[in-house]
Design an enzyme around this catalytic site. Structure first.
Site, PDB file in Angstrom:
ATOM      1  N   ARG A  66       0.813  -1.224   0.000  1.00 48.67           N
ATOM      2  CA  ARG A  66       0.000   0.000   0.000  1.00 48.67           C
ATOM      3  C   ARG A  66       0.846   1.273   0.000  1.00 48.67           C
ATOM      4  O   ARG A  66       0.597   2.181  -0.800  1.00 48.67           O
ATOM      5  CB  ARG A  66      -0.949   0.001   1.193  1.00 48.67           C
ATOM      6  N   TYR A  70       0.565   4.049  -2.935  1.00 51.78           N
ATOM      7  CA  TYR A  70       0.120   5.429  -2.711  1.00 51.78           C
ATOM      8  C   TYR A  70       1.128   6.417  -3.298  1.00 51.78           C
ATOM      9  O   TYR A  70       0.767   7.425  -3.888  1.00 51.78           O
ATOM     10  CB  TYR A  70      -0.083   5.693  -1.218  1.00 51.78           C
ATOM     11  N   TYR A  92     -13.683   7.291  -5.097  1.00 45.51           N
ATOM     12  CA  TYR A  92     -15.035   7.043  -4.600  1.00 45.51           C
ATOM     13  C   TYR A  92     -15.153   7.629  -3.188  1.00 45.51           C
ATOM     14  O   TYR A  92     -14.151   7.805  -2.483  1.00 45.51           O
ATOM     15  CB  TYR A  92     -15.377   5.550  -4.620  1.00 45.51           C
ATOM     16  N   ALA A 124     -18.373   7.112   3.265  1.00 41.05           N
ATOM     17  CA  ALA A 124     -19.042   5.943   3.863  1.00 41.05           C
ATOM     18  C   ALA A 124     -19.662   6.327   5.210  1.00 41.05           C
ATOM     19  O   ALA A 124     -20.736   5.835   5.559  1.00 41.05           O
ATOM     20  CB  ALA A 124     -18.034   4.815   4.028  1.00 41.05           C
ATOM     21  N   GLN A 166     -11.905   0.263   7.917  1.00 42.53           N
ATOM     22  CA  GLN A 166     -10.906  -0.693   7.411  1.00 42.53           C
ATOM     23  C   GLN A 166     -10.731  -1.897   8.345  1.00 42.53           C
ATOM     24  O   GLN A 166      -9.613  -2.384   8.507  1.00 42.53           O
ATOM     25  CB  GLN A 166      -9.572   0.022   7.146  1.00 42.53           C
ATOM     26  N   ALA A 207     -22.402   0.162   2.920  1.00 45.85           N
ATOM     27  CA  ALA A 207     -23.363   1.000   2.192  1.00 45.85           C
ATOM     28  C   ALA A 207     -23.582   0.455   0.789  1.00 45.85           C
ATOM     29  O   ALA A 207     -22.659  -0.093   0.180  1.00 45.85           O
ATOM     30  CB  ALA A 207     -22.832   2.430   2.107  1.00 45.85           C
TER      31      ALA A 207
HETATM   32  C1  LIG Z   1      -9.540   3.675   2.025  1.00 44.18           C
HETATM   33  S1  LIG Z   1     -11.047   3.942   2.895  1.00 44.18           S
HETATM   34  C2  LIG Z   1     -11.876   4.972   1.739  1.00 44.18           C
HETATM   35  C3  LIG Z   1     -13.021   5.759   2.322  1.00 44.18           C
HETATM   36  C4  LIG Z   1     -13.698   6.669   1.321  1.00 44.18           C
HETATM   37  N1  LIG Z   1     -12.776   7.682   0.854  1.00 44.18           N
HETATM   38  C5  LIG Z   1     -14.934   7.362   1.875  1.00 44.18           C
HETATM   39  O1  LIG Z   1     -15.033   8.583   1.754  1.00 44.18           O
HETATM   40  O2  LIG Z   1     -15.800   6.682   2.409  1.00 44.18           O
HETATM   41  C6  LIG Z   1     -11.802   2.386   2.747  1.00 44.18           C
HETATM   42  C7  LIG Z   1     -12.720   2.101   3.911  1.00 44.18           C
HETATM   43  O3  LIG Z   1     -13.913   2.904   3.778  1.00 44.18           O
HETATM   44  C8  LIG Z   1     -15.018   2.195   4.246  1.00 44.18           C
HETATM   45  N2  LIG Z   1     -15.918   1.955   3.116  1.00 44.18           N
HETATM   46  C9  LIG Z   1     -15.645   1.984   1.817  1.00 44.18           C
HETATM   47  N3  LIG Z   1     -16.739   1.671   1.091  1.00 44.18           N
HETATM   48  C10 LIG Z   1     -17.719   1.421   1.966  1.00 44.18           C
HETATM   49  C11 LIG Z   1     -19.081   1.028   1.847  1.00 44.18           C
HETATM   50  N4  LIG Z   1     -19.651   0.818   0.664  1.00 44.18           N
HETATM   51  N5  LIG Z   1     -19.793   0.855   2.980  1.00 44.18           N
HETATM   52  C12 LIG Z   1     -19.238   1.058   4.196  1.00 44.18           C
HETATM   53  N6  LIG Z   1     -17.965   1.425   4.371  1.00 44.18           N
HETATM   54  C13 LIG Z   1     -17.211   1.598   3.262  1.00 44.18           C
HETATM   55  C14 LIG Z   1     -14.488   0.867   4.817  1.00 44.18           C
HETATM   56  O4  LIG Z   1     -14.205   1.052   6.213  1.00 44.18           O
HETATM   57  C15 LIG Z   1     -13.237   0.698   4.005  1.00 44.18           C
HETATM   58  O5  LIG Z   1     -12.321  -0.178   4.631  1.00 44.18           O
END
Ligand SMILES: C[S@@+](CC[C@H](N)C(=O)[O-])C[C@H]1O[C@@H](n2cnc3c(N)ncnc32)[C@H](O)[C@@H]1O
Length: 262
Positions: A66, A70, A92, A124, A166, A207
Site C-alpha cells: 500500500r 500510494y 469514490y 461511507a 478498514q 453501504a
Molecule cells: C480507504 S477507505 C476509503 C473511504 C472513502 N474515501 C470514503 O469517503 O468513504 C476504505 C474504507 O472505507 C469504508 N468503506 C468503503 N466503502 C464502503 C461502503 N460501501 N460501505 C461502508 N464502508 C465503506 C471501509 O471502512 C473501508 O475499509
C-alpha cells in the site's frame, strides 16, 4: 491555453447520483482523469463523463504494498501536472477521508506552484449516519482507522458512538495483503470488551453502491463479531453504551465564568 491544475474530487458512495455539480464539471473539463473507484461498473460510468481516464488500481499490483502504491498514485498525479495538463483525480466517497495520496498530491502540487483543490464527496460515514439513523451530534462520534485504533491503544469514550474503518485489513500489518483475517476480528472484539460487555450489539455496515441495492447491516454482539462477513468495504459501528452525565463541577465552572467571577 489552460494552465495545469489539479482537482481531486469525490464521487460519493452511491453510483452516479451522489456526484456534486462541481465535481462533475471538474471531471468533464479535465485533460486527464485518474480514478480509484474500486469497482469496474463505477469506473465504466466515470468513463462516460470523460473518456480520457486512467485507473489507478494497477498501482496496487505494480507496487506490491500500500505505501508504495500510494506513492505511485501521487507521482502519476504530479506527472500530469508537470506535463501541463488539467488533471482530475476521482476517488469514490470523499477524496480526503482515509485517502492519503490525495492530501499528499495536493501538498506537493501546491509546493511546486500549481493550483490544486479538493472537492468533497459523500463518504461511507455519511452513508452510515443516514442508513443507521444515528446523529453524531447526539452524544458524539469517535472515528478511527481500525489498525491505528488497535495498535495505538486509543482510549474509548463509551458514551459516544465509535466508528472503525478498514476492519477488513486489520490483520494486515504491512498493508501488503488485500484480504481480511477473521482472527484479527477476535482480537478487536477482545479489546472492545475492555470497555463494552460481550453482549453489546455492534453493526458491520456496508453501504449500497448501486441504486438498486440495499445497505448490508449485520447486527452481531462483540462475542460473535469474528463470525461476521467482513470485506474491504466493511465499516464497524459501535453504539454508545450509556448516556453521558453532566458534570456538576463543569456546570459550576461555566456559571462562574459567565457571571464574571471566574
Ligand atoms: C480507504 S477507505 C476509503 C473511504 C472513502 N474515501 C470514503 O469517503 O468513504 C476504505 C474504507 O472505507 C469504508 N468503506 C468503503 N466503502 C464502503 C461502503 N460501501 N460501505 C461502508 N464502508 C465503506 C471501509 O471502512 C473501508 O475499509
Amino acid at each position: 491555453m489552460q494552465t495545469a491544475s489539479l482537482s481531486i474530487v469525490g464521487t460519493g458512495i452511491g453510483l452516479a447520483g451522489q456526484l456534486t455539480a462541481e465535481a462533475a464539471s471538474a471531471i468533464k473539463s479535465a485533460d486527464i482523469v485518474l480514478s480509484l473507484m474500486g469497482d469496474p461498473i463505477a469506473e465504466a460510468w466515470l468513463r462516460t463523463l470523460n473518456a480520457n481516464l486512467e485507473p489507478l488500481e494497477p498501482c496496487y499490483q505494480q507496487a506490491g504494498s500500500r505505501p508504495r502504491a500510494y506513492e505511485a498514485m501521487v507521482e502519476k498525479m504530479l506527472a500530469g501536472l508537470r506535463a501541463g495538463k488539467r488533471v482530475c483525480a476521482a476517488f469514490y466517497g470523499h477524496p480526503g477521508v482515509f485517502v492519503s495520496p490525495s492530501h499528499e498530491a495536493i501538498r506537493r502540487a501546491r509546493a511546486e506552484g500549481y493550483d490544486a483543490v479538493m472537492l468533497p464527496g459523500i463518504s461511507a460515514e455519511d452513508m452510515l449516519v443516514a442508513d443507521l439513523g444515528v446523529d453524531p451530534g447526539a452524544w458524539g462520534m469517535q472515528s478511527y482507522e481500525a489498525r491505528d485504533f488497535f495498535i495505538s491503544a486509543r482510549p474509548v469514550d463509551p458514551c459516544a458512538a465509535l466508528v472503525l474503518w478498514q476492519i477488513g485489513v486489520l490483520g494486515d500489518g504491512a498493508y501488503t495483503e488485500f484480504t481480511s483475517r477473521p482472527a484479527a476480528l477476535t482480537a478487536l472484539a477482545d479489546v472492545l470488551q475492555e470497555t463494552y460487555p460481550a453482549d453489546h450489539e455492534v453493526i458491520v455496515y456496508v453501504a449500497a453502491t448501486l441504486p438498486t441495492a440495499a445497505p448490508q447491516i449485520q447486527s452481531v454482539t462483540l462475542a460473535t463479531l469474528h463470525q461476521a462477513d467482513v470485506d474491504q468495504t466493511s465499516t464497524l459501528y459501535v453504539p454508545p453504551l450509556r448516556a453521558p452525565l453532566p458534570s456538576p463541577a463543569r456546570i459550576a465552572l461555566l456559571e462562574r465564568h459567565l457571571s464574571g467571577a471566574g
